[in-house]
Design a protein around this motif. Sequence first.
Motif, PDB file in Angstrom:
ATOM      1  N   ASP A  93       0.830  -1.206   0.000  1.00  0.00           N
ATOM      2  CA  ASP A  93       0.000   0.000   0.000  1.00  0.00           C
ATOM      3  C   ASP A  93       0.861   1.252   0.000  1.00  0.00           C
ATOM      4  OD1 ASP A  93      -2.474  -1.427   0.174  1.00  0.00           O
ATOM      5  OD2 ASP A  93      -2.028  -1.803   2.278  1.00  0.00           O
ATOM      6  N   SER A  94       2.036   1.177   0.617  1.00  0.00           N
ATOM      7  CA  SER A  94       2.950   2.315   0.641  1.00  0.00           C
ATOM      8  C   SER A  94       4.363   1.794   0.858  1.00  0.00           C
ATOM      9  CB  SER A  94       2.567   3.311   1.740  1.00  0.00           C
ATOM     10  OG  SER A  94       2.594   2.698   3.007  1.00  0.00           O
ATOM     11  N   GLN A 116       2.157   7.053   9.969  1.00  0.00           N
ATOM     12  CA  GLN A 116       1.303   7.517   8.870  1.00  0.00           C
ATOM     13  C   GLN A 116       0.550   6.360   8.217  1.00  0.00           C
ATOM     14  OE1 GLN A 116       4.133   9.541   6.402  1.00  0.00           O
ATOM     15  NE2 GLN A 116       4.089  11.418   7.643  1.00  0.00           N
ATOM     16  N   ARG A 119      -2.324   5.278  10.393  1.00  0.00           N
ATOM     17  CA  ARG A 119      -3.427   6.268  10.321  1.00  0.00           C
ATOM     18  C   ARG A 119      -4.204   6.165   9.013  1.00  0.00           C
ATOM     19  NH1 ARG A 119      -1.074  11.770  13.092  1.00  0.00           N
ATOM     20  NH2 ARG A 119      -0.395  10.756  14.998  1.00  0.00           N
ATOM     21  N   ARG A 120      -3.491   5.847   7.911  1.00  0.00           N
ATOM     22  CA  ARG A 120      -4.170   5.700   6.608  1.00  0.00           C
ATOM     23  C   ARG A 120      -4.921   4.383   6.502  1.00  0.00           C
ATOM     24  NH1 ARG A 120       0.909   7.585   4.368  1.00  0.00           N
ATOM     25  NH2 ARG A 120       1.428   5.406   4.097  1.00  0.00           N
ATOM     26  N   ASP A 122      -3.262   1.420   6.023  1.00  0.00           N
ATOM     27  CA  ASP A 122      -2.510   0.525   5.137  1.00  0.00           C
ATOM     28  C   ASP A 122      -2.351  -0.844   5.793  1.00  0.00           C
ATOM     29  OD1 ASP A 122      -2.265   2.707   3.506  1.00  0.00           O
ATOM     30  OD2 ASP A 122      -0.120   3.009   3.861  1.00  0.00           O
TER      31      ASP A 122
END
Length: 192
Positions: A93-94, A116, A119-120, A122
Amino acid sequence: MAERRLTADEAALWRRVMATVRPARAAPATPSQPKPGDASSNPAPTKTQAAKPVKAVRAVIKPAAVPPARPKPGVTLDGSWDKKLATGIVSPDSAIDLHGHTLESAYRVLDTGLDQAIRRGDRVLLLITGKPPRPESERPHARGRIRDAVGDWLAASRHAARIAAVRPAHPRHGGAGALYIVLRRPAAERNY
């Protein structure tokens, strides 16, 4: 030799020493010891008592409460996840790239990136650490320190409870120079 009783100071000192040791195996329970301030229980030794040997006193020590262990990253995936990761079917995802960082700055980047990603929402992160030097390389290398430290960083991280697994990346995602970090779903999203 005649047996003597411990003085109040000796009894207090003995209890302090016994509180700091742990028995090699469980010891049987012993009767309670007299209180050091109780003069009637510890009279001054007489000449006949002074010659008696001191008996060993055993104390039962309860083990200290052990805090619950934090889940360690990397041991909670089922076979289907492992198969998908090993074949490269799962797309991250990232990504978090640690190239060109010092150990200190790489740790900060990793911690911020994990924060991060959580929080997203992922699920799979690609952590790019860089490939270690080849064994046949002649010059001395100071490379690979970030890759060596990543496992410890993740285990001690404030996000360790949210990490389900850490696995090597598929060659299409960086191979030996990268890792997959699989994050746990939040408890509210789980439907068991």
